[in-house]
Design an enzyme around this catalytic site. Structure first.
Site, mmCIF file in Angstrom:
data_model
loop_
_atom_site.group_PDB
_atom_site.id
_atom_site.type_symbol
_atom_site.label_atom_id
_atom_site.label_comp_id
_atom_site.label_asym_id
_atom_site.label_seq_id
_atom_site.Cartn_x
_atom_site.Cartn_y
_atom_site.Cartn_z
ATOM 1 N N ARG A 127 -14.375 -5.914 -11.121
ATOM 2 C CA ARG A 127 -14.358 -5.046 -9.731
ATOM 3 C C ARG A 127 -14.844 -3.900 -10.086
ATOM 4 O O ARG A 127 -14.323 -3.056 -10.723
ATOM 5 C CB ARG A 127 -12.797 -5.184 -9.040
ATOM 6 C CG ARG A 127 -12.410 -6.532 -8.685
ATOM 7 C CD ARG A 127 -10.955 -6.666 -8.363
ATOM 8 N NE ARG A 127 -10.650 -6.008 -7.005
ATOM 9 C CZ ARG A 127 -9.621 -5.725 -6.314
ATOM 10 N NH1 ARG A 127 -8.688 -5.952 -6.871
ATOM 11 N NH2 ARG A 127 -9.444 -5.081 -5.366
ATOM 12 N N GLY A 184 -6.182 -3.686 -7.963
ATOM 13 C CA GLY A 184 -7.264 -2.555 -7.717
ATOM 14 C C GLY A 184 -6.853 -1.260 -7.365
ATOM 15 O O GLY A 184 -7.182 -0.124 -7.802
ATOM 16 N N SER A 199 0.923 -1.120 -0.026
ATOM 17 C CA SER A 199 -0.023 -0.029 -0.027
ATOM 18 C C SER A 199 0.938 1.117 -0.221
ATOM 19 O O SER A 199 0.471 2.325 -0.814
ATOM 20 C CB SER A 199 -0.922 -0.034 1.227
ATOM 21 O OG SER A 199 -1.684 -0.978 0.907
ATOM 22 N N LYS A 255 1.539 -11.599 -6.714
ATOM 23 C CA LYS A 255 0.856 -10.256 -6.883
ATOM 24 C C LYS A 255 1.031 -9.410 -5.908
ATOM 25 O O LYS A 255 1.434 -7.906 -5.833
ATOM 26 C CB LYS A 255 -0.593 -10.452 -6.811
ATOM 27 C CG LYS A 255 -1.655 -9.244 -6.823
ATOM 28 C CD LYS A 255 -3.082 -9.648 -6.877
ATOM 29 C CE LYS A 255 -4.106 -8.517 -7.338
ATOM 30 N NZ LYS A 255 -4.408 -7.556 -6.599
ATOM 31 N N ARG A 274 1.514 4.230 -3.105
ATOM 32 C CA ARG A 274 1.240 5.636 -2.837
ATOM 33 C C ARG A 274 2.611 6.613 -3.086
ATOM 34 O O ARG A 274 2.502 7.603 -3.756
ATOM 35 C CB ARG A 274 0.704 5.824 -1.467
ATOM 36 C CG ARG A 274 -0.569 5.637 -1.275
ATOM 37 C CD ARG A 274 -1.059 5.023 0.227
ATOM 38 N NE ARG A 274 -2.265 4.916 0.575
ATOM 39 C CZ ARG A 274 -2.746 3.639 0.346
ATOM 40 N NH1 ARG A 274 -2.250 2.737 -0.216
ATOM 41 N NH2 ARG A 274 -4.235 3.347 0.223
ATOM 42 N N SER A 322 -15.078 0.410 -1.591
ATOM 43 C CA SER A 322 -13.840 0.391 -1.425
ATOM 44 C C SER A 322 -13.199 1.784 -0.913
ATOM 45 O O SER A 322 -13.657 2.558 -1.197
ATOM 46 C CB SER A 322 -13.093 0.062 -2.678
ATOM 47 O OG SER A 322 -11.730 0.329 -2.804
ATOM 48 N N SER A 358 -12.794 -0.350 5.152
ATOM 49 C CA SER A 358 -11.388 -0.315 5.122
ATOM 50 C C SER A 358 -10.599 1.072 5.709
ATOM 51 O O SER A 358 -9.550 1.556 5.034
ATOM 52 C CB SER A 358 -10.859 -0.677 3.691
ATOM 53 O OG SER A 358 -11.432 -1.785 3.310
ATOM 54 N N GLN A 411 -10.319 2.624 -1.670
ATOM 55 C CA GLN A 411 -9.467 3.184 -2.780
ATOM 56 C C GLN A 411 -10.067 4.272 -3.580
ATOM 57 O O GLN A 411 -9.347 5.019 -3.925
ATOM 58 C CB GLN A 411 -9.210 1.835 -3.720
ATOM 59 C CG GLN A 411 -8.315 0.902 -3.022
ATOM 60 C CD GLN A 411 -8.125 -0.300 -3.697
ATOM 61 O OE1 GLN A 411 -8.620 -0.675 -4.950
ATOM 62 N NE2 GLN A 411 -7.631 -1.358 -3.109
ATOM 63 N N ASP A 425 -8.269 -7.835 4.364
ATOM 64 C CA ASP A 425 -7.336 -8.593 3.620
ATOM 65 C C ASP A 425 -6.719 -9.673 4.808
ATOM 66 O O ASP A 425 -6.024 -10.761 4.613
ATOM 67 C CB ASP A 425 -5.948 -7.588 3.266
ATOM 68 C CG ASP A 425 -6.182 -7.196 2.044
ATOM 69 O OD1 ASP A 425 -5.243 -6.199 1.765
ATOM 70 O OD2 ASP A 425 -7.365 -7.009 1.694
HETATM 71 O O1 S3P Z 1 -5.554 1.331 -0.232
HETATM 72 C C1 S3P Z 1 -4.969 0.020 -0.416
HETATM 73 O O2 S3P Z 1 -3.755 0.207 -0.335
HETATM 74 C C2 S3P Z 1 -5.978 -0.948 -0.118
HETATM 75 C C3 S3P Z 1 -7.011 -0.931 0.341
HETATM 76 C C4 S3P Z 1 -7.843 -2.355 0.509
HETATM 77 O O3 S3P Z 1 -8.993 -2.380 -0.333
HETATM 78 P P1 S3P Z 1 -10.475 -1.907 -0.323
HETATM 79 O O4 S3P Z 1 -10.268 -0.410 0.333
HETATM 80 O O5 S3P Z 1 -11.082 -1.934 -1.555
HETATM 81 O O6 S3P Z 1 -11.067 -2.782 1.034
HETATM 82 C C5 S3P Z 1 -7.203 -3.625 0.514
HETATM 83 O O7 S3P Z 1 -8.074 -4.750 0.398
HETATM 84 C C6 S3P Z 1 -6.136 -3.691 -0.559
HETATM 85 O O8 S3P Z 1 -5.369 -4.667 -0.504
HETATM 86 C C7 S3P Z 1 -5.241 -2.316 -0.636
HETATM 87 C C1 PEP Z 2 -7.406 -6.474 -2.649
HETATM 88 C C2 PEP Z 2 -5.951 -6.430 -2.621
HETATM 89 O O1 PEP Z 2 -5.012 -5.319 -3.428
HETATM 90 P P1 PEP Z 2 -5.830 -4.672 -4.537
HETATM 91 O O2 PEP Z 2 -7.456 -4.020 -4.120
HETATM 92 O O3 PEP Z 2 -5.005 -3.409 -4.800
HETATM 93 O O4 PEP Z 2 -5.997 -5.535 -5.790
HETATM 94 C C3 PEP Z 2 -5.115 -7.216 -1.798
HETATM 95 O O5 PEP Z 2 -3.851 -6.861 -1.668
HETATM 96 O O6 PEP Z 2 -5.486 -8.233 -0.924
#
Ligand code: S3P
Ligand code: PEP
Length: 403
Positions: A112, A84, A21, A388, A25, A155, A180, A157, A291
């Site tokens: 997704r 994602g 993460s 991954k 960033r 999410s 999250s 994100q 996670d």
């Molecule tokens: O912002 C990030 O780095 C992440 C946010 C999380 O996703 P969600 O916010 O979609 O749950 C997590 O599952 C992912 O592995 C990394």
């Molecule tokens: C969901 C994950 O990451 P991302 O959302 O970036 O695919 C993960 O690392 O479990």
């Protein structure tokens, strides 16, 4: 595929890989910052490679340990692979490029959802084209508003993408129903390291324009460490080095959770050690640390009584993590029941079998730990999916078993 032979005990240590993460960033904030940004100890994996490629496509000169940028963003074609985080953050950054950017991905990532972020960008006056999923076309260059509401129920994100966009243009972001949430703290922390001023007013983030990222030092990854910390709680004693106790990562909560299940936890300056003790099942709302769900389901199979795990947005990850864990653990003989928003798992005698993680790295790693205590050997299909996020997972596991 890889064969997993059960172990009697584990007693050893590993070093946590860097945080995925934070690495995402750091690379994107380096793109938005004029000049050279140094990145120390980045995580090198498939997901962060997607982000490195994206940063280059948007116009920066970059490699793992630096990003050199004009601070401006060019229109680009992005392949986020299955990341994602890369896809969502790149869609936000596409709004800065004067022209059309296309963000796409492969396999699971195309299933997704992106819609809440697209709706927020449209409300800011940014034109996008998509069916709510990848590929997404972003026609950037003109952001007409400076206040936006975003639905965070699927999410975090989407919010991170807008926070990072806000560092370039100045934005007030009202967040609705966030999940999250600790990942937003990671975003805010990296924005602070990039000298971005953010004021918080209840559920609204006021991001001031102006980013100057000189240097990031990436901390150890609690999400990757969690598999071995739980292995210590089930099979003996494991120490994971390279973890920052003061960090804000969501999955640092694995320490409190392991204590609640009954494991012994000891922490030092930059390590965490977990030792087996009597484990008792718990009811856990996983909404803020999705996670951890796969490895907590495994912990539940080795804990007295019942464990109940809930977080509805787990169905929108690299796989439907609720269904994938329930099916594989049931195939191992576990007493498991799938719920609409999670699962119930009771202490079970697991048996070795062929396990299919559905190309989901966290499922593959969690099932590997489950298989270590099963009766008989297991086979994990497509184990390379761990690349991954944790390319050295099986190497570290072998090292731990051989200690
Ligand atoms: O912002 C990030 O780095 C992440 C946010 C999380 O996703 P969600 O916010 O979609 O749950 C997590 O599952 C992912 O592995 C990394
Ligand atoms: C969901 C994950 O990451 P991302 O959302 O970036 O695919 C993960 O690392 O479990």
């Amino acid at each position: 595929m890889i064969e997993i032979t059960p172990v009697k005990t584990l007693d050893g240590k590993i070093r946590a890989p860097p945080s995925k993460s934070y690495t995402h960033r750091a690379l994107f904030l380096g793109l938005l910052s004029e000049g050279k940004t140094k990145i120390e100890n980045p995580l090198i994996c498939t997901d962060t490679l997607a982000t490195l490629n994206a940063v280059r496509a948007f116009g920066a000169r970059a490699d793992w340990n630096f990003v050199e940028s004009s601070g401006e963003v060019e229109p680009a074609k992005i392949n986020a692979f299955e990341s994602g985080t890369t896809a969502r953050l790149a869609i936000g950054i596409g709004a800065l490029a004067d022209g059309r950017s296309v963000i796409d991905g492969k396999e699971s990532l195309r299933k997704r959802p992106m819609e809440p972020l697209l709706r927020a960008l449209n409300d800011l006056g940014v034109k996008t084209q998509s069916n709510g999923f990848l590929p997404v076309r972003v026609f950037g260059g003109e952001i007409r508003e400076d206040y936006v509401r975003v639905d965070g129920s699927i999410s975090s994100q989407f919010i991170t993408a807008l926070l990072i966009l806000g560092a370039k243009v100045g934005l007030s972001i009202e967040v609705l129903n966030p999940v999250s949430k600790p990942y937003l703290e990671i975003t805010l922390r990296t924005l602070k390291w990039a000298n971005v001023k953010v004021e918080r007013d209840d559920g609204i983030f006021h991001v001031h324009q102006g980013v100057k990222a000189d240097h990031f030092s990436i901390p150890g990854d609690y999400s990757s460490a969690s598999f071995f910390l739980v292995a210590g709680a089930i099979f003996g004693k494991v120490r994971v080095e390279g973890l920052d106790k003061e960090d804000v990562q969501a999955d640092k909560l694995i320490l409190d959770l392991l204590r609640e299940f009954g494991a012994e936890i000891r922490t030092g300056k930059d390590y965490v050690e977990v030792e087996r003790d009597e484990l008792v099942g718990q009811e856990v709302d996983c909404r803020d640390f999705p996670d951890l769900f796969p490895i907590l389901a495994v912990l539940g199979a080795y804990s007295e009584g019942k464990t109940v795990l809930r977080a509805k947005h787990l169905r929108y990850k690299e796989s439907d993590r609720i269904r994938t864990m329930a099916l594989n653990l049931a195939k191992m003989g576990a007493k498991v029941k799938e719920l609409d928003d999670g699962l119930i798992i009771s202490k079970s005698e697991l048996r070795g079998t062929v396990l299919n993680p559905q190309n989901d790295h966290r499922i593959a790693m969690a099932l590997t730990i489950a298989a270590l205590g099963a009766k008989g050997k297991s086979l994990i299909l497509n184990e390379r999916c761990v690349e991954k996020s944790y390319p050295n997972f099986f190497k570290d596991l072998r090292g731990l078993i051989d200690q």
